[in-house]
Each structure stands twice: as structure tokens, then as C-alpha cells.
Design a protein around this motif. Structure first.
Motif, PDB file in Angstrom:
ATOM      1  N   VAL A  76     -25.944 -23.929 -12.130  1.00 35.00           N
ATOM      2  CA  VAL A  76     -27.100 -23.612 -12.965  1.00 35.00           C
ATOM      3  C   VAL A  76     -27.741 -22.329 -12.452  1.00 35.00           C
ATOM      4  O   VAL A  76     -27.906 -22.155 -11.239  1.00 35.00           O
ATOM      5  CB  VAL A  76     -28.131 -24.755 -12.947  1.00 35.00           C
ATOM      6  N   SER A  77     -28.090 -21.439 -13.365  1.00 29.86           N
ATOM      7  CA  SER A  77     -28.730 -20.179 -12.981  1.00 29.86           C
ATOM      8  C   SER A  77     -30.080 -20.446 -12.323  1.00 29.86           C
ATOM      9  O   SER A  77     -30.874 -21.259 -12.808  1.00 29.86           O
ATOM     10  CB  SER A  77     -28.921 -19.296 -14.218  1.00 29.86           C
ATOM     11  N   THR A  78     -30.352 -19.755 -11.236  1.00 35.08           N
ATOM     12  CA  THR A  78     -31.644 -19.899 -10.567  1.00 35.08           C
ATOM     13  C   THR A  78     -32.746 -19.161 -11.316  1.00 35.08           C
ATOM     14  O   THR A  78     -33.919 -19.478 -11.154  1.00 35.08           O
ATOM     15  CB  THR A  78     -31.568 -19.353  -9.129  1.00 35.08           C
ATOM     16  N   LYS A  79     -32.344 -18.198 -12.162  1.00 29.97           N
ATOM     17  CA  LYS A  79     -33.325 -17.416 -12.915  1.00 29.97           C
ATOM     18  C   LYS A  79     -33.546 -17.952 -14.319  1.00 29.97           C
ATOM     19  O   LYS A  79     -34.590 -17.703 -14.930  1.00 29.97           O
ATOM     20  CB  LYS A  79     -32.877 -15.952 -12.986  1.00 29.97           C
ATOM     21  N   ALA A  84     -26.212 -22.599 -17.760  1.00 33.04           N
ATOM     22  CA  ALA A  84     -25.404 -23.288 -16.763  1.00 33.04           C
ATOM     23  C   ALA A  84     -23.964 -23.340 -17.234  1.00 33.04           C
ATOM     24  O   ALA A  84     -23.679 -23.234 -18.435  1.00 33.04           O
ATOM     25  CB  ALA A  84     -25.933 -24.703 -16.516  1.00 33.04           C
ATOM     26  N   VAL A  85     -23.055 -23.494 -16.282  1.00 28.99           N
ATOM     27  CA  VAL A  85     -21.635 -23.561 -16.613  1.00 28.99           C
ATOM     28  C   VAL A  85     -20.988 -24.719 -15.868  1.00 28.99           C
ATOM     29  O   VAL A  85     -21.434 -25.120 -14.783  1.00 28.99           O
ATOM     30  CB  VAL A  85     -20.896 -22.245 -16.252  1.00 28.99           C
ATOM     31  N   GLY A  86     -19.947 -25.248 -16.472  1.00 28.38           N
ATOM     32  CA  GLY A  86     -19.097 -26.223 -15.814  1.00 28.38           C
ATOM     33  C   GLY A  86     -17.769 -25.571 -15.527  1.00 28.38           C
ATOM     34  O   GLY A  86     -17.229 -24.835 -16.362  1.00 28.38           O
ATOM     35  N   ILE A 284     -16.355 -19.645  -8.472  1.00 27.03           N
ATOM     36  CA  ILE A 284     -16.104 -19.123  -9.818  1.00 27.03           C
ATOM     37  C   ILE A 284     -17.349 -19.275 -10.683  1.00 27.03           C
ATOM     38  O   ILE A 284     -17.734 -18.363 -11.429  1.00 27.03           O
ATOM     39  CB  ILE A 284     -14.894 -19.840 -10.447  1.00 27.03           C
ATOM     40  N   GLY A 285     -17.999 -20.427 -10.599  1.00 24.32           N
ATOM     41  CA  GLY A 285     -19.213 -20.653 -11.385  1.00 24.32           C
ATOM     42  C   GLY A 285     -20.336 -19.722 -10.981  1.00 24.32           C
ATOM     43  O   GLY A 285     -21.041 -19.159 -11.843  1.00 24.32           O
ATOM     44  N   ARG A 286     -20.524 -19.538  -9.684  1.00 28.00           N
ATOM     45  CA  ARG A 286     -21.586 -18.649  -9.202  1.00 28.00           C
ATOM     46  C   ARG A 286     -21.347 -17.201  -9.636  1.00 28.00           C
ATOM     47  O   ARG A 286     -22.275 -16.487  -9.997  1.00 28.00           O
ATOM     48  CB  ARG A 286     -21.688 -18.728  -7.678  1.00 28.00           C
ATOM     49  N   GLU A 287     -20.075 -16.772  -9.579  1.00 29.57           N
ATOM     50  CA  GLU A 287     -19.760 -15.402  -9.983  1.00 29.57           C
ATOM     51  C   GLU A 287     -19.993 -15.212 -11.481  1.00 29.57           C
ATOM     52  O   GLU A 287     -20.501 -14.160 -11.911  1.00 29.57           O
ATOM     53  CB  GLU A 287     -18.308 -15.079  -9.632  1.00 29.57           C
ATOM     54  N   TYR A 288     -19.656 -16.203 -12.280  1.00 31.22           N
ATOM     55  CA  TYR A 288     -19.884 -16.127 -13.721  1.00 31.22           C
ATOM     56  C   TYR A 288     -21.372 -15.993 -14.017  1.00 31.22           C
ATOM     57  O   TYR A 288     -21.790 -15.171 -14.846  1.00 31.22           O
ATOM     58  CB  TYR A 288     -19.311 -17.374 -14.396  1.00 31.22           C
ATOM     59  N   ILE A 289     -22.179 -16.771 -13.333  1.00 33.04           N
ATOM     60  CA  ILE A 289     -23.632 -16.714 -13.539  1.00 33.04           C
ATOM     61  C   ILE A 289     -24.191 -15.388 -13.057  1.00 33.04           C
ATOM     62  O   ILE A 289     -25.074 -14.799 -13.692  1.00 33.04           O
ATOM     63  CB  ILE A 289     -24.318 -17.897 -12.828  1.00 33.04           C
ATOM     64  N   ARG A 290     -23.671 -14.879 -11.936  1.00 30.42           N
ATOM     65  CA  ARG A 290     -24.137 -13.590 -11.433  1.00 30.42           C
ATOM     66  C   ARG A 290     -23.861 -12.478 -12.445  1.00 30.42           C
ATOM     67  O   ARG A 290     -24.719 -11.619 -12.704  1.00 30.42           O
ATOM     68  CB  ARG A 290     -23.447 -13.263 -10.108  1.00 30.42           C
ATOM     69  N   MET A 291     -22.677 -12.487 -13.034  1.00 25.47           N
ATOM     70  CA  MET A 291     -22.335 -11.480 -14.031  1.00 25.47           C
ATOM     71  C   MET A 291     -23.216 -11.620 -15.262  1.00 25.47           C
ATOM     72  O   MET A 291     -23.648 -10.616 -15.851  1.00 25.47           O
ATOM     73  CB  MET A 291     -20.858 -11.616 -14.410  1.00 25.47           C
TER      74      MET A 291
END
Length: 301
Positions: A76-79, A84-86, A284-291
Motif C-alpha cells: 500500500v502506498s504510504t502517500k 495498493a497492489v497485489g 516488486i510491489g514497492r518498486e511499482y508503487i515508487r514509480m
């Protein structure tokens, strides 16, 4: 969104009662089928002492038929709490390389389900089921165990739960797939004192610090978590990686796998403290959210 907690508890108890606590799979060898607990522990201790590192253990499991291990994670995005992504990944057991990955962006309906302590399965099971359905469609060759992955590792508990039904049990029983939990934190349970958990953790830490003197003995990498009732119940295991680490993970049965097999698989897949299928899904999930967040910053400076 409101929930009837009593009914949720009843559902968990029902699912927990249906969980199979022994190896029952067809695509790889049942190392610990229904047998006496003493025999299972002795067999596992023998196996642990037969291997000097995770690579040797992976080779043993691979030659036993376990080719692939699956892991899932929800980020889940912190911002933006509404983004969120699975993520689901499948790794090759021998090389630990990712051979399949899938990401789904969660819709508003799934995000409306709040996190309730002790009810992680309520929130995450539908997400992981969707990812498994995608796996069946995209890579049926990886779904060789009852139309599901050979084994899926969940970032949470299984039987190590107040009602014996954490995420791994909820998912495993609901989908009838082989699953177990690998949690990073201990969920307090009646009948198991926090003092006993701390004592077991200390045994593991002391063992690792004295590894040079105890070379060849891996028994203290695993500490069983037992209830302190008149008839003790083995609910899980505290597992330290082969590589020296100060923190452990908490492993417990989900469905159709023995605790001993779950422990062996966990040890084999630990490059670091977090098992590789879950670690890769998290990365992978964290990188997707960062992008996504970077793109949002560009669009809305």
C-alpha cells in the motif's frame, strides 16, 4: 464497513478445523505424511544435520520434486492509502530466480476492507485468489498441484493464530492449495507466554553466536512453538536462517503440508531473513508503487 466479529470468528474456527496438518501433495514427495510427531521431528533433525547450507537443502527438495515456490505480498502506498497492489511471484527452487510475476492494482472494493488484527485473511485472501486465478490462465504449467502452485508462502500466519486460522490457513483451505505462513512478527496467543517465546528466541541467537563451536548442528535454528496446556499443541516454529541473523521468522501450517516440511522449505529459501518468494514480491510491489508516486509527482508538480 462493519463486520460481525462473532461470525468471522466462527468462520475462522470452521476453516481451521478443516486444515490438513500433514504433507498431502502429488507433484512432489510427501516428506512427512501422517505419522507420529516424534518420528517427524527426528526425521527433520536428521535432514537438517545432513546439509551444511541452504543450497544443499534446495537441491534435496528439488530432487524430491519441489521445483517451484510461490509467494504473495500486498503493498500500500504510504502517500496514497487508496493506491495498493497485489503481487505474486513464482521462483525456481534451485536457483531462486523469479520465473513468473504478476501485479494487480487493487480496486476500491478490496481497499475498503480494513485490516483487523487477527483477520488478515479477510482482507488479503480475495486478492491472492485473484492472482492465483491469473497464474492458472497465464502459466498453467506452473499450476501442477490441484490446479494451483506447488506451494505458496504467505506473509502472515497459518495455524499460529488464536483460532488456528491465519491468512495461510484461510487461503489454503478456501482454495484447497498447499500453503503455509511465514510471519515476521509473533502474534500473541492464549496458552503461550511471551516469556517462553523470548526464551526460544534467545536460544536461537546464542546458537548462532556460537556457530563456530557447534558446526554441523542445525537443531537450534528451529525452536518449536508449543502451547503450555496439559496436552501441548505444536502450533508453529521459530526459524533462524543458516546465515547469521539476529531476527527470526515464525512458520506455521496453512493447509496440506506438515510443519516440518514448511520449516525445511523456509530454511532453503532464506537468502536473508525474509524468504525469497515473499521478499521478491515485496520488492516488486514497492518498486511499482515508487514509480507510480514518481509519475504522480511529474503529473501534479
Amino acid at each position: 464497513m462493519s463486520f460481525d466479529i462473532s461470525k468471522l470468528c466462527e468462520t475462522q474456527v470452521m476453516l481451521g478445523a478443516q486444515a490438513k496438518l500433514y504433507d498431502e501433495h502429488k507433484s512432489w514427495k510427501n516428506l512427512f505424511p501422517q505419522s507420529s510427531e516424534t518420528h517427524a521431528i527426528e526425521s527433520m533433525d536428521f535432514l537438517l544435520n545432513s546439509f551444511s547450507d541452504p543450497q544443499e537443502l534446495r537441491e534435496f527438495l528439488y530432487n524430491s520434486g519441489l521445483k517451484y515456490a510461490c509467494g504473495a505480498d500486498i503493498s500500500v502506498s504510504t502517500k496514497d492509502p487508496y493506491f495498493a497492489v497485489g503481487v505474486l511471484v513464482v521462483i525456481d527452487v534451485l536457483s531462486l530466480s523469479v520465473i513468473y510475476q504478476d501485479i494487480i492494482q487493487l480496486d476500491s472494493n478490496l481497499l475498503q476492507v480494513p485490516y483487523l488484527p487477527g483477520f488478515l485473511g479477510l482482507r488479503e485472501t480475495p486478492i491472492i485468489v485473484k492472482l492465483i486465478q491469473n497464474l492458472r490462465q497465464k502459466r498453467p504449467d506452473l499450476c501442477v498441484e490441484s490446479n494451483g502452485p506447488q506451494v505458496i508462502l504467505c506473509d502472515g500466519n497459518g495455524r499460529l493464530h488464536p483460532r488456528r486460522c491465519g491468512l495461510a490457513t484461510h487461503l489454503g483451505v478456501s482454495e484447497n492449495i498447499v500453503a503455509f505462513g511465514v510471519a515476521k512478527t509473533y502474534l500473541e496467543i492464549d496458552g503461550i507466554s511471551s516469556e517462553s517465546i523470548q526464551a526460544k528466541l534467545q536460544i536461537g541467537v546464542d546458537s548462532i553466536q556460537n556457530q563456530a563451536e557447534n558446526a554441523g548442528s542445525r537443531k537450534n535454528h528451529v525452536q518449536w512453538i508449543m502451547t503450555e496446556d496439559n496436552i501441548p499443541e505444536k502450533l508453529g516454529a521459530i526459524v533462524f536462517p543458516y546465515k547469521p541473523a539476529k531476527n527470526a521468522v515464525y512458520v506455521s501450517i496453512g493447509h496440506r503440508i506438515s510443519l516440518e516440511s514448511a520449516v525445511l522449505i523456509t530454511l532453503s529459501l532464506m537468502k536473508f531473513r525474509v524468504v525469497e518468494p515473499i521478499r521478491q514480491a515485496d520488492l516488486i510491489g514497492r518498486e511499482y508503487i515508487r514509480m507510480h508516486q514518481s509519475q504522480q509527482n511529474i503529473t501534479n508538480p
